[in-house]
Design an enzyme around this catalytic site. Structure first.
Site, PDB file in Angstrom:
ATOM      1  N   TYR A  97       1.336   7.101  -6.953  1.00 19.34           N
ATOM      2  CA  TYR A  97       0.465   8.224  -7.346  1.00 19.34           C
ATOM      3  C   TYR A  97       1.221   9.550  -7.259  1.00 19.34           C
ATOM      4  O   TYR A  97       1.074  10.418  -8.123  1.00 19.34           O
ATOM      5  CB  TYR A  97      -0.790   8.271  -6.471  1.00 19.34           C
ATOM      6  N   GLU A 157      -4.194  -5.358  -5.556  1.00 19.63           N
ATOM      7  CA  GLU A 157      -5.476  -5.196  -4.855  1.00 19.63           C
ATOM      8  C   GLU A 157      -6.358  -6.437  -4.969  1.00 19.63           C
ATOM      9  O   GLU A 157      -7.094  -6.776  -4.041  1.00 19.63           O
ATOM     10  CB  GLU A 157      -6.235  -3.965  -5.373  1.00 19.63           C
ATOM     11  N   HIS A 203      -5.124  -8.675  -2.405  1.00 20.62           N
ATOM     12  CA  HIS A 203      -5.463  -8.209  -1.054  1.00 20.62           C
ATOM     13  C   HIS A 203      -6.925  -8.524  -0.734  1.00 20.62           C
ATOM     14  O   HIS A 203      -7.239  -9.001   0.357  1.00 20.62           O
ATOM     15  CB  HIS A 203      -5.247  -6.693  -0.920  1.00 20.62           C
ATOM     16  N   HIS A 262       1.953   1.760  -3.493  1.00 17.91           N
ATOM     17  CA  HIS A 262       0.858   2.322  -4.311  1.00 17.91           C
ATOM     18  C   HIS A 262       0.764   3.831  -4.084  1.00 17.91           C
ATOM     19  O   HIS A 262       0.654   4.614  -5.018  1.00 17.91           O
ATOM     20  CB  HIS A 262      -0.491   1.695  -3.945  1.00 17.91           C
ATOM     21  N   GLU A 266     -10.820  -2.125  -1.484  1.00 15.60           N
ATOM     22  CA  GLU A 266      -9.874  -2.684  -2.455  1.00 15.60           C
ATOM     23  C   GLU A 266     -10.569  -3.381  -3.617  1.00 15.60           C
ATOM     24  O   GLU A 266     -10.014  -3.477  -4.698  1.00 15.60           O
ATOM     25  CB  GLU A 266      -8.967  -3.696  -1.751  1.00 15.60           C
ATOM     26  N   GLU A 311       0.844  -1.206   0.000  1.00 12.87           N
ATOM     27  CA  GLU A 311       0.000   0.000   0.000  1.00 12.87           C
ATOM     28  C   GLU A 311       0.880   1.258   0.000  1.00 12.87           C
ATOM     29  O   GLU A 311       0.546   2.258  -0.637  1.00 12.87           O
ATOM     30  CB  GLU A 311      -0.932   0.035   1.211  1.00 12.87           C
TER      31      GLU A 311
HETATM   32 ZN    ZN Z   1      -3.322  -0.212  -2.633  1.00 15.83          ZN
HETATM   33 ZN    ZN Z   2      -4.640  -3.187  -1.019  1.00 15.59          ZN
END
Ligand code: ZN
Ligand code: ZN
Length: 348
Positions: A128, A222, A225, A124, A188, A121
């Site tokens: 961005y 994701e 997850h 991720h 998610e 995470e």
């Molecule tokens: Zn994520």
């Molecule tokens: Zn995630």
């Protein structure tokens, strides 16, 4: 077990307890992780899958996207930036939440999975920022991140998730852990997809392909997850039947339905000026996704069963996911809490 009594924050090391935990919560566990001596050996496969997905933002060279950026329409640029920071705000919630759960889960192998998810995470979230920093100057980056905080619809969406996460932070009961898990799946497994759809739509037109590559890595993570969280909840319910109540199953259906409504609402706002994305089709797509999440939990479809109405959103196909995932319930747990046929957990 009383599902409304807070879980104890366990000591780091309990040398008198076995290394193989006796439960994912309230279990006896030394705190020492030996991967060859764990209650659900299939967890190790998932751990390996997560690690083999490892990537980082800087591996993707943004040069092509930087050149294409000025060719996007003003609307496309605006939507691009809004979605980017909205997704970042969702990932920002996941990193600390996964770490927090680790404090109350008593099985060390599950703790390790939560640690890896938290790390992903963080990646991720960074990606961005990385995308944004390649495309717009710092003052606009900051402005866009602030926009993600103040947008009333984004706030409304986040609140569904935040209520559950904050409840667990304030009062870490088994009941709140269950609700946290459900909303983590909403986040998610449903909330990301209007954003994903937009980037893949650009990619269909050969635009911003580097960004899409990153998005497809994020999507792959994701999916794992959400799948893991569904498995986690199923094990939690099977080990703690006090949680497996009609009221809780209703809770799952209701909150998934709410997430679907909020996702549709968001898609209508954020994608309304994007030509080529059919919003009726996207509504069906969110329902298709919700059904899939519910079936992963061993529950029934909430919406009409249909084929994937937007197959182009799936850069990584279900078939590919099936190759990498292991079904925890095919291989029976060697020790505690056997999953019985009667609990309806047979479908994945
Ligand atoms: Zn994520
Ligand atoms: Zn995630």
């Amino acid at each position: 077990m009383d599902i409304h009594i807070p879980l104890p924050r366990i000591k780091l090391l309990n040398p008198d307890f076995p290394n193989k935990s006796t439960g994912i919560i309230n279990g006896q566990s030394s705190g020492l992780l030996n991967w060859n001596d764990i209650a659900y050996p299939q967890i190790y496969d998932l751990y390996q899958t997560l690690l083999s997905n490892f990537w980082k933002a800087q591996e993707i060279n943004m040069q092509d996207d930087i050149k294409q950026w000025d060719l996007l329409s003003a609307t496309e640029q605006d939507v691009f930036l809004r979605i980017n920071t909205q997704l970042a705000s969702l990932d920002s919630l996941q990193t600390p939440t996964m770490f927090q759960v680790m404090d109350y889960v008593t099985d060390s192998s599950f703790k390790a999975i939560f640690a890896v998810i938290a790390q992903q995470e963080a990646v991720h979230n960074e990606s961005y920022s990385y995308i944004l920093s390649s495309l717009v100057p710092i003052h606009e980056q900051k402005e866009r991140f602030n926009q993600a905080k103040s947008d009333p619809l984004v706030r409304k969406r986040n609140n569904l998730i935040l209520d559950a996460y904050e409840s667990f932070r304030k009062n870490p009961t088994p009941q709140h852990l269950f609700q946290l898990g459900v909303n983590s799946i909403n986040l998610e497994g449903i909330y990301f997809y209007a954003g994903f759809a937009f980037f893949y739509h650009l990619a269909r037109q050969q635009k911003m392909l580097k960004t899409s590559t990153m998005i497809s890595y994020i999507q792959r993570d994701e999916m794992q997850h959400a799948y893991f969280m569904a498995q986690f909840l199923r094990i939690l319910l099977s080990e703690n039947p006090e949680l497996y109540t009609e009221a809780n199953m209703d809770y799952v259906y209701k909150s998934v339905e709410q997430a679907v409504q909020l996702e549709k609402e968001w898609a209508h706002v954020i994608l309304k000026d994007i030509e080529g994305i059919n919003l009726d089709e996207y509504e069906k797509y969110t329902e298709y996704l919700a059904n899939k999440r519910l079936r992963q939990l061993g529950l029934q479809n909430l919406f009409k069963e249909r084929e994937n109405p937007m197959p182009w959103i799936h850069v990584f196909s279900d078939e590919m996911m099936n190759e990498t995932k292991s079904d925890f319930f095919e291989q029976k747990s060697r020790t505690y809490a056997k999953v019985t046929q009667s609990n309806g957990f047979d479908e994945l």
